[in-house]
Design a protein around this motif. Structure first.
Motif, mmCIF file in Angstrom:
data_model
loop_
_atom_site.group_PDB
_atom_site.id
_atom_site.type_symbol
_atom_site.label_atom_id
_atom_site.label_comp_id
_atom_site.label_asym_id
_atom_site.label_seq_id
_atom_site.Cartn_x
_atom_site.Cartn_y
_atom_site.Cartn_z
ATOM 1 N N ASN A 164 0.707 -1.195 0.120
ATOM 2 C CA ASN A 164 -0.027 -0.033 0.144
ATOM 3 C C ASN A 164 0.930 1.180 0.042
ATOM 4 O O ASN A 164 0.237 2.214 0.257
ATOM 5 N N ARG A 165 2.079 1.107 0.042
ATOM 6 C CA ARG A 165 3.202 2.146 -0.087
ATOM 7 C C ARG A 165 2.724 3.232 -1.403
ATOM 8 O O ARG A 165 2.862 2.746 -2.511
ATOM 9 N N LEU A 166 2.889 4.627 -1.121
ATOM 10 C CA LEU A 166 2.716 5.431 -2.320
ATOM 11 C C LEU A 166 4.027 5.615 -2.809
ATOM 12 O O LEU A 166 5.061 5.517 -2.276
ATOM 13 N N GLY A 203 15.869 7.733 10.323
ATOM 14 C CA GLY A 203 14.725 6.815 10.010
ATOM 15 C C GLY A 203 13.617 7.272 8.794
ATOM 16 O O GLY A 203 12.647 6.345 8.416
ATOM 17 N N GLY A 204 13.904 8.585 8.472
ATOM 18 C CA GLY A 204 12.797 9.077 7.402
ATOM 19 C C GLY A 204 11.779 10.191 7.695
ATOM 20 O O GLY A 204 10.925 10.396 7.005
ATOM 21 N N LYS A 205 12.097 10.823 8.999
ATOM 22 C CA LYS A 205 11.266 11.846 9.365
ATOM 23 C C LYS A 205 11.174 12.883 8.451
ATOM 24 O O LYS A 205 10.133 13.633 8.034
ATOM 25 N N THR A 206 12.333 13.353 8.022
ATOM 26 C CA THR A 206 12.449 14.572 7.144
ATOM 27 C C THR A 206 11.886 14.247 5.757
ATOM 28 O O THR A 206 10.981 15.202 5.213
ATOM 29 N N VAL A 207 12.034 13.237 5.437
ATOM 30 C CA VAL A 207 11.549 12.811 3.832
ATOM 31 C C VAL A 207 9.996 12.848 4.141
ATOM 32 O O VAL A 207 9.346 13.340 3.213
ATOM 33 N N LEU A 208 9.510 12.254 4.976
ATOM 34 C CA LEU A 208 8.127 12.093 5.483
ATOM 35 C C LEU A 208 7.552 13.635 5.398
ATOM 36 O O LEU A 208 6.681 14.109 4.764
ATOM 37 N N MET A 337 10.127 14.823 15.755
ATOM 38 C CA MET A 337 11.374 14.850 16.741
ATOM 39 C C MET A 337 11.922 13.482 16.974
ATOM 40 O O MET A 337 11.474 12.495 16.318
ATOM 41 N N GLN A 338 13.128 13.294 17.171
ATOM 42 C CA GLN A 338 13.876 12.252 17.229
ATOM 43 C C GLN A 338 13.215 11.016 18.089
ATOM 44 O O GLN A 338 12.521 10.164 17.849
ATOM 45 N N LYS A 339 13.397 11.126 19.554
ATOM 46 C CA LYS A 339 13.214 10.438 20.626
ATOM 47 C C LYS A 339 11.882 11.169 21.301
ATOM 48 O O LYS A 339 12.252 12.415 21.954
ATOM 49 N N VAL A 391 15.135 -1.254 3.482
ATOM 50 C CA VAL A 391 13.857 -0.405 3.537
ATOM 51 C C VAL A 391 13.856 0.842 4.415
ATOM 52 O O VAL A 391 14.400 0.860 5.502
ATOM 53 N N TYR A 392 13.357 1.981 3.794
ATOM 54 C CA TYR A 392 13.563 3.201 4.506
ATOM 55 C C TYR A 392 11.995 3.513 4.553
ATOM 56 O O TYR A 392 11.146 3.351 4.030
ATOM 57 N N GLY A 393 11.882 4.593 5.707
ATOM 58 C CA GLY A 393 10.517 5.351 5.843
ATOM 59 C C GLY A 393 9.662 4.165 6.496
ATOM 60 O O GLY A 393 8.308 4.671 6.317
ATOM 61 N N ARG A 394 9.915 3.066 7.021
ATOM 62 C CA ARG A 394 9.049 2.026 7.618
ATOM 63 C C ARG A 394 8.785 2.345 9.027
ATOM 64 O O ARG A 394 9.667 2.669 9.748
ATOM 65 N N TYR A 408 4.380 2.958 5.997
ATOM 66 C CA TYR A 408 5.364 3.215 4.991
ATOM 67 C C TYR A 408 5.433 4.562 4.642
ATOM 68 O O TYR A 408 4.265 4.835 3.935
ATOM 69 N N SER A 409 6.216 5.487 4.643
ATOM 70 C CA SER A 409 6.205 6.791 4.051
ATOM 71 C C SER A 409 6.234 6.581 2.611
ATOM 72 O O SER A 409 6.841 5.507 2.168
ATOM 73 N N PRO A 410 5.785 7.306 1.943
ATOM 74 C CA PRO A 410 5.931 7.338 0.384
ATOM 75 C C PRO A 410 7.337 7.005 0.046
ATOM 76 O O PRO A 410 8.341 7.675 0.610
ATOM 77 N N LEU A 411 7.567 6.351 -1.065
ATOM 78 C CA LEU A 411 8.941 6.173 -1.243
ATOM 79 C C LEU A 411 9.646 7.276 -2.407
ATOM 80 O O LEU A 411 8.968 7.705 -3.143
ATOM 81 N N LEU A 412 10.779 7.586 -1.822
ATOM 82 C CA LEU A 412 11.466 8.335 -2.659
ATOM 83 C C LEU A 412 12.184 7.824 -3.840
ATOM 84 O O LEU A 412 13.211 7.148 -3.496
HETATM 85 N N1 LIG Z 1 10.514 7.508 2.138
HETATM 86 C C1 LIG Z 1 11.678 7.090 1.780
HETATM 87 N N2 LIG Z 1 11.848 6.489 0.587
HETATM 88 C C2 LIG Z 1 13.314 6.341 0.309
HETATM 89 N N3 LIG Z 1 14.325 6.549 0.836
HETATM 90 C C3 LIG Z 1 14.374 7.107 2.175
HETATM 91 C C4 LIG Z 1 12.749 7.552 2.797
HETATM 92 N N4 LIG Z 1 12.911 7.938 3.857
HETATM 93 C C5 LIG Z 1 13.981 8.174 4.124
HETATM 94 N N5 LIG Z 1 14.901 7.740 3.253
HETATM 95 C C6 LIG Z 1 16.605 7.796 3.056
HETATM 96 O O1 LIG Z 1 17.023 7.926 4.441
HETATM 97 C C7 LIG Z 1 17.635 8.882 4.435
HETATM 98 C C8 LIG Z 1 17.526 9.664 5.749
HETATM 99 O O2 LIG Z 1 16.132 10.020 5.852
HETATM 100 P P1 LIG Z 1 15.797 11.270 6.771
HETATM 101 O O3 LIG Z 1 16.814 12.367 6.590
HETATM 102 O O4 LIG Z 1 14.339 11.616 6.309
HETATM 103 O O5 LIG Z 1 15.750 10.786 8.259
HETATM 104 P P2 LIG Z 1 15.578 11.668 9.641
HETATM 105 O O6 LIG Z 1 14.811 10.694 10.215
HETATM 106 O O7 LIG Z 1 15.094 13.052 9.318
HETATM 107 O O8 LIG Z 1 16.967 11.688 10.259
HETATM 108 P P3 LIG Z 1 17.907 12.910 11.059
HETATM 109 O O9 LIG Z 1 16.896 12.850 12.280
HETATM 110 O O10 LIG Z 1 19.230 12.523 11.436
HETATM 111 O O11 LIG Z 1 17.521 14.255 10.414
HETATM 112 C C9 LIG Z 1 17.392 9.783 3.211
HETATM 113 O O12 LIG Z 1 18.325 10.636 2.688
HETATM 114 C C10 LIG Z 1 17.026 8.916 2.389
HETATM 115 O O13 LIG Z 1 18.098 8.429 1.641
#
Ligand SMILES: Nc1ncnc2c1ncn2[C@@H]1O[C@H](COP(=O)(O)OP(=O)(O)OP(=O)(O)O)[C@@H](O)[C@H]1O
Length: 536
Positions: A164-166, A203-208, A337-339, A391-394, A408-412
């Motif tokens: 179901n991931r976008l 973990g993928g917070k900023t991408v999300l 936030m991180q934790k 896998v990222y963003g899970r 799963y956050s959308p796939l980059l």
């Molecule tokens: N949804 C995604 N699809 C593909 N790759 C991803 C995804 N989310 C994260 N990534 C990969 O993981 C890396 C780190 O993601 P991100 O910068 O979002 O982490 P973060 O949780 O914000 O980390 P920090 O707290 O250290 O800033 C990205 O540069 C990317 O390569």
């Protein structure tokens, strides 16, 4: 049923043994005279058939729908039996235990498995109400949701939410449902207005967050705070976000104060519309033609660690008011936030931010704070690889009080550029301000500067940033950034009280002129300011 795997293995082995037996029969003469080569071949064939049967048995159970569903039933029956969720049958023969399973229905669908437990007076009903975590472990699946009716409690588990991931920028707002975070999974900010995103570093917070901002900036104004001054820097020059990205401590505090002000102004506007339209009750923002507004802050704990004790208190108070009252006015807060920790969230945020998302790695304490009571026994898993792929963003997501589901956050995807996508976004303005301007222009400084402000000892009126936003129609962040540029460039200094700018009437006029002229000049701020002040 219990020995299904073993039975399948024996059947497969038997099928292989048939041709081997026939082959042995054809070479019986050689075997009788102990022909070594024939014996080696036969032993080789036997061992290969053993290995192949073992492999095929595993393959069939893992990859085929029929055997996989049988396997689930067997596992489930074993779970029920070993946990004693069975009725003993009377009149059993000596030494043999006769049992009957309670009424449970298992429905295997394309993407998920539904297990419905009959409660209605069953002696296991209390246990069946909290069995979600056990089902996850038994089926090695992720629990998604429950459904209750008069007699049954149904648990829905996903084979894998990955399906179901976008992808890329596919996240969109669907009228009446909310922001689609995954296929068929929405964040409805009109009912759960605020979102908390947590997760370990990388973990993928900023991408999300960026995917969210991309989607949300098409439906309303988005103000962004980036205390790390890292991920949103390049966006600051884009038309849609100019003056809407804050980095410095003071800038972020002001941006938060401005969000509160926006909320108050929206309520004021809504009340005036309520009166005009003759509504007996104050309705939601969209009923008065307002778009939603989003205040986004990345790295909240890092930001709070930069504040003094007094600043933390003030910031908490401001943010607390927004999360408490923002829903009706369409003012939504997204915090990353991180934790998560109790100190950083405080009781107001903890109680009023309903939509929670965790991506990447988090410890037990973090999951507990993020998802609270109904998830205390949930077996949260951190998975670095799924199906052999990194896998990222899970992570997990839930509305407070509900069971967390796999997320799963959308796939980059390769080739996807946030910057390119952000350049295509049209700038949105606060509708309540635009409407006010149409009705009256009395707040423009060139016409009247007797509006809000404070007076100093010498009776000279001084204006703070929130007054000036009203007077010249620019955001706090835009004004603050310009003042910093003027001051840091050594062109002029302004009065500072408690680290906050206080401007005179002349200063306000100067700012208004600068904003006007800069728009027509087509230059960058730096070169424009240089030219402007050198001409003076
Ligand atoms: N949804 C995604 N699809 C593909 N790759 C991803 C995804 N989310 C994260 N990534 C990969 O993981 C890396 C780190 O993601 P991100 O910068 O979002 O982490 P973060 O949780 O914000 O980390 P920090 O707290 O250290 O800033 C990205 O540069 C990317 O390569």
């Amino acid at each position: 049923m219990r020995f299904l795997k073993e039975i399948l293995f024996c059947i497969l082995l038997f099928l292989f043994l048939l041709p081997i037996g026939y082959y042995a029969y054809t070479i019986q003469d050689k075997l009788r005279i102990v022909d070594r080569q024939s014996i080696y071949i036969l032993v080789g064939m036997l061992s290969s058939s053993l290995l192949l049967s073992w492999y095929l048995q595993g393959f069939l159970f893992e990859r085929t729908v029929l055997f996989a569903s049988w396997d689930r039933i067997v596992r489930f029956a074993r779970f029920l039996y070993e946990h004693n969720y069975v009725y003993e049958k009377k009149g059993q023969t000596q030494g043999r235990r006769k049992i009957k399973f309670p009424r449970i229905y298992v429905k295997q669908k394309k993407y998920n498995l539904e297990v419905a437990f009959e409660l209605a007076g069953s002696k296991f009903q209390e246990k069946f109400k909290k069995i979600g975590g056990d089902l996850e472990t038994t089926f090695a699946m992720d629990f998604m949701e429950t459904e209750d009716d008069e007699r049954f409690k149904t648990y829905r588990l996903a084979y894998s939410s990955l399906l179901n991931r976008l992808k890329g920028g596919a996240m969109k707002y669907v009228q009446g449902k909310g922001v689609e975070l995954m296929k068929n999974f929405y964040w409805d900010f009109t009912s759960d207005p605020h979102m908390l995103i947590v997760g370990g570093t990388g973990g993928g917070k900023t991408v999300l967050l960026r995917f969210l901002i991309l989607c949300l900036s098409k439906i309303g104004v988005v103000d962004i705070c980036d205390p790390k001054r890292a991920d949103f820097v390049t966006m600051a020059d884009l038309k849609a976000f100019e003056g809407r990205i804050a980095y410095d401590v003071i800038e972020i505090i002001l941006s938060c104060e401005n969000a509160l002000k926006v909320m108050e102004e929206r309520f004021e506007y809504m009340r005036s519309e309520q009166k005009r339209l003759g509504h007996t009750d104050l309705k939601s923002f969209y009923e008065y033609g307002l778009e939603p507004y989003f205040w986004v802050c990345d790295e909240l704990n890092a930001f709070k660690s930069m504040l003094t004790y007094k600043q933390v208190e003030e910031f908490n108070k401001t943010l607390g008011q927004i999360v408490l009252l923002g829903r009706q006015a369409g003012v939504n807060v997204i915090l990353a936030m991180q934790k998560p920790s109790r100190e950083d969230l405080g009781s107001k945020l903890q109680a009023n931010i309903n939509f929670r998302v965790a991506v990447g790695r988090l410890d037990d304490m973090g999951y507990e704070l993020a998802f609270e009571e109904p998830n205390r026994n949930k077996d949260f898993k951190f998975m670095k690889y799924v199906g052999g792929m990194r896998v990222y963003g899970r992570g997990y997501a839930a509305v407070k009080g509900e069971v967390a589901r796999e997320f799963y956050s959308p796939l980059l995807t390769k080739g996807f550029s946030f910057y390119n996508e952000f350049t295509k976004i049209e700038r949105r303005e606060h509708k309540h301000l635009l409407k006010e301007e149409l009705v009256s222009d009395e707040k423009m400084p060139s016409k009247d500067l007797s509006g809000p402000g404070i007076e100093d000892d010498s009776e000279m009126r001084l204006y703070d940033l929130s007054d000036i936003t009203e007077l010249i129609g620019k955001s706090v962040s835009q004004i603050y950034t310009l003042l910093k540029k003027i001051q840091d460039g050594g062109f002029k200094t302004f009065v500072l009280q408690d680290n906050k700018f206080k401007l005179t009437e002349d200063d306000v006029m100067l700012l208004e002129e600068l904003f006007e002229q800069k728009e027509d000049s087509g230059k960058t701020w730096d070169s424009f300011l240089k030219d402007y002040f050198s001409e003076e």
